[in-house]
Write a protein that holds these residues in place. Structure first.
Motif, PDB file in Angstrom:
ATOM      1  N   VAL A 263      -1.375   2.618   8.732  1.00  0.00           N
ATOM      2  CA  VAL A 263      -0.491   2.402   7.737  1.00  0.00           C
ATOM      3  C   VAL A 263       0.752   2.357   7.976  1.00  0.00           C
ATOM      4  N   ALA A 264       1.323   2.766   8.941  1.00  0.00           N
ATOM      5  CA  ALA A 264       2.654   2.827   9.432  1.00  0.00           C
ATOM      6  C   ALA A 264       3.026   1.305   9.910  1.00  0.00           C
ATOM      7  N   GLY A 265       1.932   0.660  10.206  1.00  0.00           N
ATOM      8  CA  GLY A 265       2.043  -0.630  10.760  1.00  0.00           C
ATOM      9  C   GLY A 265       2.376  -1.701   9.901  1.00  0.00           C
ATOM     10  N   GLY A 266       2.079  -1.372   8.592  1.00  0.00           N
ATOM     11  CA  GLY A 266       1.976  -2.297   7.301  1.00  0.00           C
ATOM     12  C   GLY A 266       0.952  -2.468   6.711  1.00  0.00           C
ATOM     13  N   VAL A 267       0.446  -3.587   6.260  1.00  0.00           N
ATOM     14  CA  VAL A 267      -0.684  -3.761   5.300  1.00  0.00           C
ATOM     15  C   VAL A 267      -1.771  -4.846   5.865  1.00  0.00           C
ATOM     16  N   PRO A 268      -3.069  -4.684   5.856  1.00  0.00           N
ATOM     17  CA  PRO A 268      -3.925  -5.429   6.434  1.00  0.00           C
ATOM     18  C   PRO A 268      -3.657  -6.924   6.102  1.00  0.00           C
ATOM     19  N   GLN A 269      -4.112  -7.903   6.595  1.00  0.00           N
ATOM     20  CA  GLN A 269      -3.749  -9.198   6.293  1.00  0.00           C
ATOM     21  C   GLN A 269      -4.595  -9.771   5.199  1.00  0.00           C
TER      22      GLN A 269
END
Length: 396
Positions: A263-269
């Motif tokens: 989640v810290a890396g962003g949102v799924p494509q």
């Protein structure tokens, strides 16, 4: 509406009674009776038909309100409960400024949560096929208390997100927010995204099967070969079938894990769109509807406000006008009306006709809200036929 209101449509003062005194009860009514009693008989039949029509119309309105309660109001309550639960969990929002696409991670996915307790919020489910912004909570447990308000429930004996085996969840297909009403629209390859506090688990929908409620193998660790050691990381969605009827079967949907991310890396494509400038927007954002936020999941304050408004208006009308319709009937200046429940209710209200109609409308509104808030939940949990239609029974 013709039934019950024609006899209260005029509050004007009637002419002075003719010489000879005040007309007696029933005087002045055309066709009040004849030597053979046929006119009187027709009048009795007409009044009985009118009362029956009022009864049937009232029952039809109650049935319509029950449908509204089942398909809409239970969803408003579930939505409010889920919004409160998300706020209490204080999970980091993936929709903050500077959102980016989370890269897929390598290696075995972490398992989260590790030891959930009954009723805990363990994850959120996102299914793009069900619409942009579609999201539901997943709590621990699949009994009626959980599914009726908290969206989806995790089978406590099944695996957790990320584990080898079968992460199995259950949800309603009709009523209570209808989280899985569109499960039949899923197509092979559709993403099914699970978000825990710190991780994304992106599954791919594979297939479905309609089974009997006793086919518990569908939530086994290896539903493809029950009894065998699982080798895949699967997800199973279970719901009732058919919807809006007695649930005689269960609709089972299976998927397999494609990848996991942080989640810290962003949102799924699968839950992101990009504009021309490359900015990423999270398409899974779920905000509470204005209605759910305004009423707070309960109609009790609405009933109280409607009754208070009725009381204030009724007192003011009684002081200003008293009861002109009842006085005109009592003094013989207007004919005694036919039997009618709604006409009787309207005549009992003080004031002129527009005020009386408004008072009746306030009472009916309060009664409808009370049905949604207290009567229908009791009926759905007590009356066998309604209980069979309204309560989802999870696979044991």
């Amino acid at each position: 509406m013709a039934v019950g209101l024609a006899d209260v449509s005029d509050d004007v003062e009637y002419a002075t009674p003719p010489a000879g005194g005040v007309p007696g009860r029933g005087a002045g009514r055309r066709g009040a009776g004849g030597p053979d009693g046929r006119s009187t008989g027709r009048r009795v039949v007409s009044q009985v038909a009118g009362v029956l029509a009022e009864i049937f119309l009232t029952l039809a309105a109650i049935c319509a309100l029950y449908v509204v309660w089942q398909t809409w109001w239970t969803g408003v309550q579930a939505e409010h409960t889920q919004a409160q639960q998300r706020q209490a969990a204080s999970w980091t929002s993936p929709a903050s400024d500077g959102t980016k696409v989370a890269p897929a991670q390598q290696g075995d996915p972490p398992v989260q949560p590790t030891d959930p307790k009954y009723g805990d919020l363990i994850a959120q489910l996102y299914v793009p096929r069900f619409g942009e912004g579609w999201a539901r909570n997943i709590v621990e447990g699949t009994d009626a208390a959980q599914l009726a308000r908290h969206g989806l429930g995790h089978y406590e004996n099944s695996q957790l997100p990320g584990q080898v085996g079968n992460f199995a969840i259950a949800g309603h297909r009709s009523g209570y927010g209808e989280p899985l009403i569109d499960v039949d629209k899923l197509q092979p390859g559709d993403p099914i995204v699970i978000r825990t506090q710190d991780y994304w688990y992106v599954y791919t929908y594979q297939r479905y099967q309609v089974v009997d409620p006793t086919d518990v193998w569908v939530v086994a660790p290896n539903p493809e070969q029950p009894g065998s050691t699982p080798t895949k990381r699967m997800i199973t969605l279970t719901t009732c079938d058919p919807p809006y009827q007695v649930a005689t079967h269960r609709w089972i949907s299976w998927g397999e894990l494609k990848y996991w991310a942080k989640v810290a890396g962003g949102v799924p494509q699968e839950l992101a769109t990009q504009d021309a400038s490359g900015a990423v927007r999270f398409t899974g954002a779920k905000a509470e509807s204005p209605i759910a936020a305004a009423v707070g999941g309960s109609l009790a304050p609405v009933v109280a406000v409607a009754l208070l408004a009725w009381l204030v208006l009724a007192v003011a009308a009684a002081v200003a006008w008293r009861w002109p319709a009842l006085r005109a009937i009592r003094e013989g200046r207007r004919p005694r009306p036919d039997v009618s429940f709604y006409g009787w209710l309207t005549r009992l209200m003080p004031g002129v006709l527009p005020v009386r109609l408004l008072l009746v409308a306030l009472l009916l509104f309060a009664a409808a809200a009370a049905l949604l808030e207290w009567v229908f939940p009791w009926a759905a949990s007590t009356i066998p036929f309604l209980k069979a239609m309204s309560n989802y029974v999870a696979v044991s």
